[in-house]
Design a protein around this motif. Structure first.
Motif, PDB file in Angstrom:
ATOM      1  N   ASN A  59       0.826  -1.203   0.000  1.00  0.00           N
ATOM      2  CA  ASN A  59       0.000   0.000   0.000  1.00  0.00           C
ATOM      3  C   ASN A  59       0.865   1.260   0.000  1.00  0.00           C
ATOM      4  OD1 ASN A  59      -2.516  -1.227  -0.064  1.00  0.00           O
ATOM      5  ND2 ASN A  59      -2.682  -1.358   2.162  1.00  0.00           N
ATOM      6  N   SER A  62       2.705   1.485  -3.416  1.00  0.00           N
ATOM      7  CA  SER A  62       1.764   1.765  -4.496  1.00  0.00           C
ATOM      8  C   SER A  62       1.344   3.232  -4.464  1.00  0.00           C
ATOM      9  CB  SER A  62       0.545   0.860  -4.399  1.00  0.00           C
ATOM     10  OG  SER A  62       0.900  -0.495  -4.602  1.00  0.00           O
ATOM     11  N   LEU A  66       3.499   6.389  -8.186  1.00  0.00           N
ATOM     12  CA  LEU A  66       2.977   7.320  -9.178  1.00  0.00           C
ATOM     13  C   LEU A  66       3.608   8.702  -9.077  1.00  0.00           C
ATOM     14  CD1 LEU A  66      -0.857   6.588  -9.280  1.00  0.00           C
ATOM     15  CD2 LEU A  66       0.809   6.135 -11.075  1.00  0.00           C
ATOM     16  N   PHE A 230      -1.110  -0.065 -15.612  1.00  0.00           N
ATOM     17  CA  PHE A 230      -1.195   0.393 -14.220  1.00  0.00           C
ATOM     18  C   PHE A 230      -2.629   0.762 -13.851  1.00  0.00           C
ATOM     19  CE2 PHE A 230      -1.039   4.500 -16.313  1.00  0.00           C
ATOM     20  CZ  PHE A 230      -1.804   5.312 -15.496  1.00  0.00           C
ATOM     21  N   TYR A 233      -3.987  -2.311 -12.563  1.00  0.00           N
ATOM     22  CA  TYR A 233      -3.312  -2.590 -11.284  1.00  0.00           C
ATOM     23  C   TYR A 233      -3.996  -1.838 -10.149  1.00  0.00           C
ATOM     24  CZ  TYR A 233       0.350  -2.500  -7.712  1.00  0.00           C
ATOM     25  OH  TYR A 233       1.051  -2.601  -6.526  1.00  0.00           O
ATOM     26  N   PHE A 234      -4.216  -0.540 -10.328  1.00  0.00           N
ATOM     27  CA  PHE A 234      -4.803   0.242  -9.244  1.00  0.00           C
ATOM     28  C   PHE A 234      -6.283  -0.074  -9.066  1.00  0.00           C
ATOM     29  CE2 PHE A 234      -0.946   2.773  -9.660  1.00  0.00           C
ATOM     30  CZ  PHE A 234      -0.650   2.998  -8.325  1.00  0.00           C
ATOM     31  N   LEU A 237      -6.252  -3.145  -7.038  1.00  0.00           N
ATOM     32  CA  LEU A 237      -5.752  -2.855  -5.690  1.00  0.00           C
ATOM     33  C   LEU A 237      -6.845  -2.247  -4.823  1.00  0.00           C
ATOM     34  CD1 LEU A 237      -3.197  -2.787  -3.875  1.00  0.00           C
ATOM     35  CD2 LEU A 237      -2.822  -0.453  -4.681  1.00  0.00           C
ATOM     36  N   LEU A 238      -7.639  -1.357  -5.402  1.00  0.00           N
ATOM     37  CA  LEU A 238      -8.714  -0.725  -4.630  1.00  0.00           C
ATOM     38  C   LEU A 238      -9.810  -1.721  -4.269  1.00  0.00           C
ATOM     39  CD1 LEU A 238      -9.049   2.658  -6.556  1.00  0.00           C
ATOM     40  CD2 LEU A 238      -7.886   2.243  -4.393  1.00  0.00           C
ATOM     41  N   SER A 291      -6.440   0.094   1.162  1.00  0.00           N
ATOM     42  CA  SER A 291      -5.649   0.550   0.015  1.00  0.00           C
ATOM     43  C   SER A 291      -6.116   1.903  -0.514  1.00  0.00           C
ATOM     44  CB  SER A 291      -5.697  -0.487  -1.107  1.00  0.00           C
ATOM     45  OG  SER A 291      -5.118  -1.705  -0.703  1.00  0.00           O
ATOM     46  N   TRP A 292      -7.430   2.129  -0.515  1.00  0.00           N
ATOM     47  CA  TRP A 292      -7.940   3.372  -1.076  1.00  0.00           C
ATOM     48  C   TRP A 292      -7.429   4.583  -0.293  1.00  0.00           C
ATOM     49  CZ3 TRP A 292     -10.921   6.875   1.613  1.00  0.00           C
ATOM     50  CH2 TRP A 292     -11.448   6.431   2.828  1.00  0.00           C
ATOM     51  N   CYS A 295      -3.941   5.294  -1.754  1.00  0.00           N
ATOM     52  CA  CYS A 295      -3.752   5.500  -3.196  1.00  0.00           C
ATOM     53  C   CYS A 295      -4.640   6.551  -3.829  1.00  0.00           C
ATOM     54  CB  CYS A 295      -3.956   4.172  -3.931  1.00  0.00           C
ATOM     55  SG  CYS A 295      -2.751   2.902  -3.461  1.00  0.00           S
ATOM     56  N   ILE A 299      -3.510   8.887  -7.068  1.00  0.00           N
ATOM     57  CA  ILE A 299      -4.275   8.645  -8.293  1.00  0.00           C
ATOM     58  C   ILE A 299      -4.893   9.949  -8.790  1.00  0.00           C
ATOM     59  CG2 ILE A 299      -6.338   7.537  -9.220  1.00  0.00           C
ATOM     60  CD1 ILE A 299      -5.689   5.116  -7.463  1.00  0.00           C
TER      61      ILE A 299
END
Length: 593
Positions: A59, A62, A66, A230, A233-234, A237-238, A291-292, A295, A299
């Motif tokens: 986490n 990630s 970015l 990606f 990927y994200f 991940l979320l 995770s959110w 990220c 993002i």
């Protein structure tokens, strides 16, 4: 021994490593010592702690991966650091390592992805074994703790019929016939965390493997397309943590409504019941996704970054001149409304007639004082050769400017060379086409001097150009000659001390002719006053000489070229810097784009 020049280089990497270590230690202690995780820990063993530690590190990284590729954000921070001395020499130099940091974060993600996946493989193996061991034992009064926990899956709230507060083992349907005959793997993939994790892993492997230098240089479009995975990927991940597969206990504290004393009740699992306040059934809740929280910010920043790039790609760029120089170098002069640059900056260039997806970085070779901006492009690959073709640079007939193809420009962006005016003394080293950022800087110094702009801090420039063959000098020598003549006329002949090294490319006959012309005032190859050196520079002696001439001075060393030479220069900066006393302090800066 760590030199003065290395201290600020290692500070932020050490902080990053320290935060990663903190995440691991904190998460392991939480899951190994926390009472709420006692029963899931009992079923899985230490694998749950390791897996969750891996998730915490993933986490964190990630979130970070970015940020280094947000070029506009990096340029903003470079500009905001211009008024602070510490920020100018430390943070700004860290910002120049953004791509290196991006790669380090990727390596950290790769490492902990392996650890996270392997740990969860062991977790599911243990969970599956517990399920199979207790199969048919759900109603056995003598069942052990593991089976007592498994038996909770059969419970449900008498009023609502909901069993979600009771189950802890996600493997509940192993008796059902699964399509592939691999129940353990399939049970691992059924939950949200399972299939999203599998997609995450596959996508990351594709992105990571296609980012190797060979793929990037030989198959750029493959790299470009796969790296844009990606987005998947994200997205995964979320979603990954929303299943809440690791379930903490809710009634482990005495202040809870239906207190389940773990210390007492784990010894008598067969006495658990709904009504006995001494040992009621333990209840659990889905783990909350995290995770959110890590990220969503990066993002959002990256979406803004890409929006800015997208808008810029449609702004009109006018090609005013295309010049074919010797040695397969094409100069492209352009104009763009609102374009503002600094010496040493770079742009990204795209030509839709050649490729709709490829953006290539080029250092600006013009100066801010000129009415246009330009780049010099060496024709060494398919894209550059195709660009030269559509621009008409490979023919004797010039294309009318109105018929030239459309180009898009993103930038300019700051690099290490922008900071050259922050030092009193600068050492500039360019290898081959790596000379381009110094073309912009020398031209700017020259034009500032012509305009009598004497308020610059820079007082001395040592300039080194390492070329592989005799043809590599041609396009740049005219500028050098003009700058050299100007400072001689100004009585500042010592301002620019340049050294050109020819490393190969001469025959024995050419060497003999060069030797015979050694006594002439003008160099036989470049036509400049200072003679060309043959062979590789003796960097140890060069740095020692510069240090002796500039005692007590902070010297900025700027390099653009291959990694092997970069390591040699960085090593000599560290070797000849004096942390204490009146010695020179070298600060190494390398172009990264």
């Amino acid at each position: 021994m760590i030199s003065w020049a290395s201290l600020d280089y290692i500070l932020l990497p050490l902080i990053w490593l320290g935060v990663n270590i903190y995440q691991v230690v904190r998460t392991v202690l939480t899951y190994e010592k926390g009472e709420r995780y006692y029963y899931i820990r009992y079923l899985t063993g230490p694998g749950v702690s390791v897996a969750k530690a891996g998730g915490a590190v993933l986490n964190l990284n990630s979130m970070l991966i970015l940020l280094p590729v947000c070029r506009n954000l990096i340029s903003f921070f470079r500009g905001s650091c211009s008024t602070n001395q510490f920020c100018r020499r430390s943070i700004r130099r860290q910002l120049d390592k953004n791509i290196t940091f991006h790669k380090c974060v990727a390596y950290m993600i790769a490492l902990w992805t392996v650890i996270h996946v392997v740990a969860h493989m062991f977790n599911f193996r243990n969970l599956y074994d517990n399920y199979k061991e207790c199969e048919g034992e759900f109603n056995n009064a003598e069942a052990n703790l593991s089976c007592a926990l498994q038996r909770l899956a059969n419970l449900s709230d008498p009023q609502t019929g909901d069993n979600s507060p009771y189950w802890i083992n996600p493997i509940m349907d192993a008796n059902e016939k699964l399509p592939f005959g691999l129940p353990l793997i399939e049970q691992g993939l059924i939950p949200i965390a399972g299939w999203t994790g599998a997609i995450l892993t596959v996508v990351f492997i594709v992105m990571f493997s296609s980012a190797t230098e060979f793929i990037r240089r030989s198959y750029f479009e493959t790299f470009w397309v796969t790296h844009h995975l990606f987005a998947i990927y994200f997205a995964m991940l979320l979603i990954h943590g929303t299943g809440g597969i690791i379930r903490p206990q809710t009634n482990f504290q005495s202040d809870s409504g239906n207190y389940h004393n773990i210390t007492k009740c784990q010894e008598i699992p067969n006495s658990w019941n709904e009504t006995d306040s001494g040992c009621p059934y333990p209840t659990f809740v889905n783990g909350l996704p995290a995770s959110w929280k890590w990220c969503i910010g990066p993002i959002a920043l990256y979406v803004i970054e890409r929006t800015i790039r997208f808008i810029r790609s449609f702004l009109t760029v006018t090609i005013t001149k295309v010049v074919k120089h010797p040695s397969n170098v094409v100069e492209l002069q352009m104009k763009k409304s609102g374009f503002r640059m600094q010496p040493g900056q770079y742009i990204f260039l795209k030509c839709p007639s050649v490729s709709h997806v490829q953006w290539h970085p080029f250092t600006l070779t013009s100066a801010p004082e000129q009415d246009h901006f330009s780049v010099h492009i060496r024709l060494v690959g398919d894209w550059t050769k195709s660009l030269a073709n559509v621009l008409g640079a490979d023919s004797d007939t010039a294309i009318d400017p109105s018929n030239l193809p459309r180009v898009a420009v993103d930038g300019p962006f700051g690099t290490a060379s922008v900071d050259i005016f922050k030092y009193q003394v600068a050492v500039c080293v360019g290898a081959g086409i790596g000379i381009t950022p110094f073309a912009s800087i020398l031209r700017s110094i020259w034009l500032k001097s012509l305009n009598h702009t004497d308020n610059i801090k820079l007082r001395k420039v040592y300039f080194f150009w390492i070329c592989p063959d005799t043809n590599a000098f041609e396009w740049f020598t005219e500028l050098l000659e003009e700058v050299e003549n100007h400072f001689v006329e100004q009585g500042k002949a010592e301002f620019l001390q340049y050294n050109i090294y020819l490393t190969r490319g001469w025959t024995n006959k050419q060497a003999k002719n060069l030797y015979l012309q050694e006594e002439q005032e003008i160099d036989a190859i470049t036509g400049l006053r200072q003679k060309t050196n043959y062979g590789k520079p003796m960097w140890d002696q060069i740095f020692k000489h510069i240090a002796e001439e500039n005692k007590g001075v902070s010297v900025g060393v700027f390099f653009c070229g291959p990694g092997g030479l970069s390591a040699v220069l960085h090593e000599n900066c560290n070797k000849h810097s004096k942390v204490l006393g009146e010695g020179a302090k070298f600060f190494y800066n390398k172009e990264n784009f």
